[in-house]
Design a protein around this motif. Structure first.
Motif, PDB file in Angstrom:
ATOM      1  N   ARG A 143       2.896  -4.593   1.559  1.00 34.24           N
ATOM      2  CA  ARG A 143       2.327  -4.117   0.308  1.00 34.24           C
ATOM      3  C   ARG A 143       3.395  -3.919  -0.762  1.00 34.24           C
ATOM      4  O   ARG A 143       3.128  -4.056  -1.951  1.00 34.24           O
ATOM      5  CB  ARG A 143       1.616  -2.799   0.546  1.00 34.24           C
ATOM      6  CG  ARG A 143       0.826  -2.346  -0.656  1.00 34.24           C
ATOM      7  CD  ARG A 143       0.418  -0.920  -0.508  1.00 34.24           C
ATOM      8  NE  ARG A 143      -0.604  -0.591  -1.493  1.00 34.24           N
ATOM      9  CZ  ARG A 143      -1.029   0.628  -1.706  1.00 34.24           C
ATOM     10  NH1 ARG A 143      -0.539   1.624  -0.996  1.00 34.24           N
ATOM     11  NH2 ARG A 143      -1.939   0.877  -2.605  1.00 34.24           N
ATOM     12  N   LEU A 144       4.611  -3.629  -0.335  1.00 32.92           N
ATOM     13  CA  LEU A 144       5.666  -3.339  -1.300  1.00 32.92           C
ATOM     14  C   LEU A 144       6.311  -4.599  -1.854  1.00 32.92           C
ATOM     15  O   LEU A 144       6.417  -4.769  -3.064  1.00 32.92           O
ATOM     16  CB  LEU A 144       6.731  -2.450  -0.656  1.00 32.92           C
ATOM     17  CG  LEU A 144       7.761  -1.837  -1.601  1.00 32.92           C
ATOM     18  CD1 LEU A 144       7.103  -0.854  -2.565  1.00 32.92           C
ATOM     19  CD2 LEU A 144       8.871  -1.152  -0.827  1.00 32.92           C
ATOM     20  N   TYR A 161       3.165  -3.448   6.105  1.00 36.58           N
ATOM     21  CA  TYR A 161       4.519  -3.489   5.567  1.00 36.58           C
ATOM     22  C   TYR A 161       5.393  -4.396   6.419  1.00 36.58           C
ATOM     23  O   TYR A 161       5.112  -4.639   7.592  1.00 36.58           O
ATOM     24  CB  TYR A 161       5.122  -2.077   5.527  1.00 36.58           C
ATOM     25  CG  TYR A 161       4.316  -1.106   4.698  1.00 36.58           C
ATOM     26  CD1 TYR A 161       4.478  -1.037   3.315  1.00 36.58           C
ATOM     27  CD2 TYR A 161       3.372  -0.274   5.298  1.00 36.58           C
ATOM     28  CE1 TYR A 161       3.733  -0.164   2.552  1.00 36.58           C
ATOM     29  CE2 TYR A 161       2.615   0.606   4.543  1.00 36.58           C
ATOM     30  CZ  TYR A 161       2.789   0.666   3.167  1.00 36.58           C
ATOM     31  OH  TYR A 161       2.041   1.531   2.410  1.00 36.58           O
ATOM     32  N   HIS A 166      10.405  -0.199   3.927  1.00 36.76           N
ATOM     33  CA  HIS A 166       9.459  -0.404   2.837  1.00 36.76           C
ATOM     34  C   HIS A 166       8.228   0.484   2.988  1.00 36.76           C
ATOM     35  O   HIS A 166       7.641   0.920   1.985  1.00 36.76           O
ATOM     36  CB  HIS A 166       9.063  -1.877   2.758  1.00 36.76           C
ATOM     37  CG  HIS A 166      10.126  -2.719   2.122  1.00 36.76           C
ATOM     38  ND1 HIS A 166       9.919  -4.033   1.754  1.00 36.76           N
ATOM     39  CD2 HIS A 166      11.398  -2.424   1.775  1.00 36.76           C
ATOM     40  CE1 HIS A 166      11.045  -4.511   1.216  1.00 36.76           C
ATOM     41  NE2 HIS A 166      11.943  -3.552   1.224  1.00 36.76           N
ATOM     42  N   ASP A 170       7.017   3.205   0.037  1.00 33.95           N
ATOM     43  CA  ASP A 170       5.646   3.212  -0.486  1.00 33.95           C
ATOM     44  C   ASP A 170       4.933   4.530  -0.168  1.00 33.95           C
ATOM     45  O   ASP A 170       4.147   5.019  -0.967  1.00 33.95           O
ATOM     46  CB  ASP A 170       4.862   2.031   0.096  1.00 33.95           C
ATOM     47  CG  ASP A 170       3.559   1.781  -0.658  1.00 33.95           C
ATOM     48  OD1 ASP A 170       3.611   1.674  -1.897  1.00 33.95           O
ATOM     49  OD2 ASP A 170       2.497   1.715  -0.006  1.00 33.95           O
ATOM     50  N   ARG A 174       3.487   6.505  -3.295  1.00 38.18           N
ATOM     51  CA  ARG A 174       2.091   6.175  -3.568  1.00 38.18           C
ATOM     52  C   ARG A 174       1.154   6.417  -2.400  1.00 38.18           C
ATOM     53  O   ARG A 174       0.137   7.086  -2.538  1.00 38.18           O
ATOM     54  CB  ARG A 174       2.028   4.707  -4.011  1.00 38.18           C
ATOM     55  CG  ARG A 174       0.632   4.140  -4.155  1.00 38.18           C
ATOM     56  CD  ARG A 174       0.655   2.732  -4.726  1.00 38.18           C
ATOM     57  NE  ARG A 174       1.589   1.858  -4.016  1.00 38.18           N
ATOM     58  CZ  ARG A 174       1.674   0.556  -4.227  1.00 38.18           C
ATOM     59  NH1 ARG A 174       0.903  -0.002  -5.141  1.00 38.18           N
ATOM     60  NH2 ARG A 174       2.536  -0.179  -3.563  1.00 38.18           N
ATOM     61  N   HIS A 175       1.495   5.890  -1.233  1.00 39.93           N
ATOM     62  CA  HIS A 175       0.493   5.824  -0.176  1.00 39.93           C
ATOM     63  C   HIS A 175       0.184   7.169   0.466  1.00 39.93           C
ATOM     64  O   HIS A 175      -0.891   7.349   1.041  1.00 39.93           O
ATOM     65  CB  HIS A 175       0.918   4.811   0.904  1.00 39.93           C
ATOM     66  CG  HIS A 175      -0.197   4.472   1.851  1.00 39.93           C
ATOM     67  ND1 HIS A 175      -1.419   4.022   1.426  1.00 39.93           N
ATOM     68  CD2 HIS A 175      -0.272   4.564   3.208  1.00 39.93           C
ATOM     69  CE1 HIS A 175      -2.208   3.821   2.468  1.00 39.93           C
ATOM     70  NE2 HIS A 175      -1.536   4.156   3.564  1.00 39.93           N
ATOM     71  N   GLU A 189       0.741   0.020  -9.565  1.00 42.72           N
ATOM     72  CA  GLU A 189       1.716  -0.657  -8.719  1.00 42.72           C
ATOM     73  C   GLU A 189       3.097  -0.018  -8.843  1.00 42.72           C
ATOM     74  O   GLU A 189       3.443   0.523  -9.883  1.00 42.72           O
ATOM     75  CB  GLU A 189       1.821  -2.143  -9.123  1.00 42.72           C
ATOM     76  CG  GLU A 189       0.568  -2.940  -8.857  1.00 42.72           C
ATOM     77  CD  GLU A 189       0.374  -3.243  -7.396  1.00 42.72           C
ATOM     78  OE1 GLU A 189       1.300  -2.996  -6.605  1.00 42.72           O
ATOM     79  OE2 GLU A 189      -0.713  -3.717  -7.039  1.00 42.72           O
ATOM     80  N   LEU A 190       3.852  -0.103  -7.772  1.00 38.03           N
ATOM     81  CA  LEU A 190       5.213   0.423  -7.781  1.00 38.03           C
ATOM     82  C   LEU A 190       6.149  -0.638  -8.344  1.00 38.03           C
ATOM     83  O   LEU A 190       6.948  -1.239  -7.651  1.00 38.03           O
ATOM     84  CB  LEU A 190       5.624   0.821  -6.367  1.00 38.03           C
ATOM     85  CG  LEU A 190       6.953   1.557  -6.213  1.00 38.03           C
ATOM     86  CD1 LEU A 190       6.939   2.877  -6.950  1.00 38.03           C
ATOM     87  CD2 LEU A 190       7.260   1.776  -4.743  1.00 38.03           C
TER      88      LEU A 190
END
Length: 356
Positions: A143-144, A161, A166, A170, A174-175, A189-190
């Motif tokens: 995802r990253l 991931y 990573h 995340d 965020r997660h 988004e990052l």
């Protein structure tokens, strides 16, 4: 009267950055681009986590750029993209060391399992496919960073991931909130982790037809000869002076060549020669390894230092840096099980106090 512009030989294509809509940078548009997540060509058999690790810090590298470069004489190369990854740890960028870079070549015939036979439309599709987490093949991505993702969140199992590192990044940014239903799955988004995303467009290099380069070369040759003829008792000092003169000559040639197009971030010249920034650390033929298929590797393109201005990597203590990065690829563009084939990178840094 202005000098007439003429094309150089062999022909060099210069790469420049332009803004583009996100759908234009997805896999089915066969983009050349900088930053963001990779727009994978072949939708299966992606490079593994270990193949993408920085050889110095062992952390995952991230997408720096990709270049769509078909080879028309081979049907197997109707689609062909080169992917360059780099480490985000500044300390790994030691002088003239390429261990923080990775490059992979991928190619497909026109008739393949992933894309239509006909070229893609220039118009925005009604429903652009989000390929940032799952490819059309069903392969899950990190995802990253958008590379192969085989580690799922143990709590929600909804995101994957490439690595623990990573996943940790995340989770912190965020997660953690998503998993506890404190934030929407469509949260922002990052972007700060990935390099900024740009389309990479190319156009032929054109230079003014002047005799300045001849005069400059002649002047520098005279300086070099004078240095050699100087009757110094210290041979080491003489050698040093000659080297400094040669280095200055190479660097001046570099600066002169890019002066007409100072915004270039890439130079593409398959089978040609790189434009070096220094007389130091230029590879000999035997230092560019042959492809595992037995064919020689030839220069294909180089990444220019001007790209660093667009990557937002400047730091007060240390920073990602290079003079130029040259990519060498299999002369036969061989088909190794049609997977992603590792190619060769040569990193050259500026010498002394040189700056562009």
């Amino acid at each position: 009267m202005a000098a007439k512009a003429v094309k150089t030989s062999p022909e060099v294509a210069l790469g420049f950055l332009e803004e583009a809509e996100s759908w234009q940078l997805l896999s089915d548009q066969f983009p050349s681009k900088v930053g963001g997540r990779p727009a994978w060509l072949r939708q299966v058999d992606l490079p593994t986590v270990s193949e993408l690790q920085c050889e110095k810090c062992k952390l995952p590298t991230v997408s720096l750029l990709q270049v769509y470069a078909p080879v028309t004489e081979y049907d197997r190369c109707f689609h062909r993209t080169l992917f360059v990854f780099c480490c985000k740890t500044p300390a790994c960028y030691t002088r003239n060391d390429n261990k923080c870079f990775k490059v992979f070549r991928c190619q497909l015939p026109r008739k393949n399992d992933f894309y239509p036979f006909d070229p893609p439309s220039d118009e925005k599709p009604d429903h652009a496919v989000d390929e940032h987490q799952v490819l059309k093949s069903g392969l899950k991505l990190c995802r990253l960073c958008g590379c192969l993702g085989q580690k799922a969140c143990s709590r929600c199992h909804s995101v994957t991931y490439c690595s623990k590192e990573h996943q940790t990044i995340d989770w912190k940014h965020r997660h953690k909130k998503e998993c506890s239903n404190e934030a929407s799955q469509t949260s922002e988004e990052l972007n700060s982790f990935l390099f900024p995303e740009w389309e990479l467009v190319t156009e032929p290099e054109e230079l003014p037809a002047t005799d300045e380069e001849h005069h400059e070369s002649h002047s520098l040759d005279q300086e070099s000869t004078a240095c050699l003829n100087n009757d110094l008792e210290d041979s080491e000092l003489e050698s040093m002076a000659f080297h400094e003169t040669q280095d200055a000559k190479v660097f001046q040639k570099f600066k002169k060549r890019i002066a007409n197009d100072p915004q270039q971030v890439l130079r593409y010249c398959k089978g040609g020669s790189p434009l070096w920034v220094s007389a130091e650390h230029v590879p000999r033929d035997e230092e560019v390894p042959e492809c595992p298929c037995g064919a020689k590797r030839l220069f294909e393109f180089q990444i220019m230092p001007q790209l660093l201005n667009h990557l937002k990597v400047d730091r007060t203590d240390a920073s990602i840096d290079w003079g130029t990065v040259a990519i060498y690829t299999c002369a036969d563009s061989c088909d190794q099980d049609t997977k992603y084939s590792a190619e060769f990178i040569w990193k050259q840094d500026f010498s002394g106090d040189q700056t562009v």
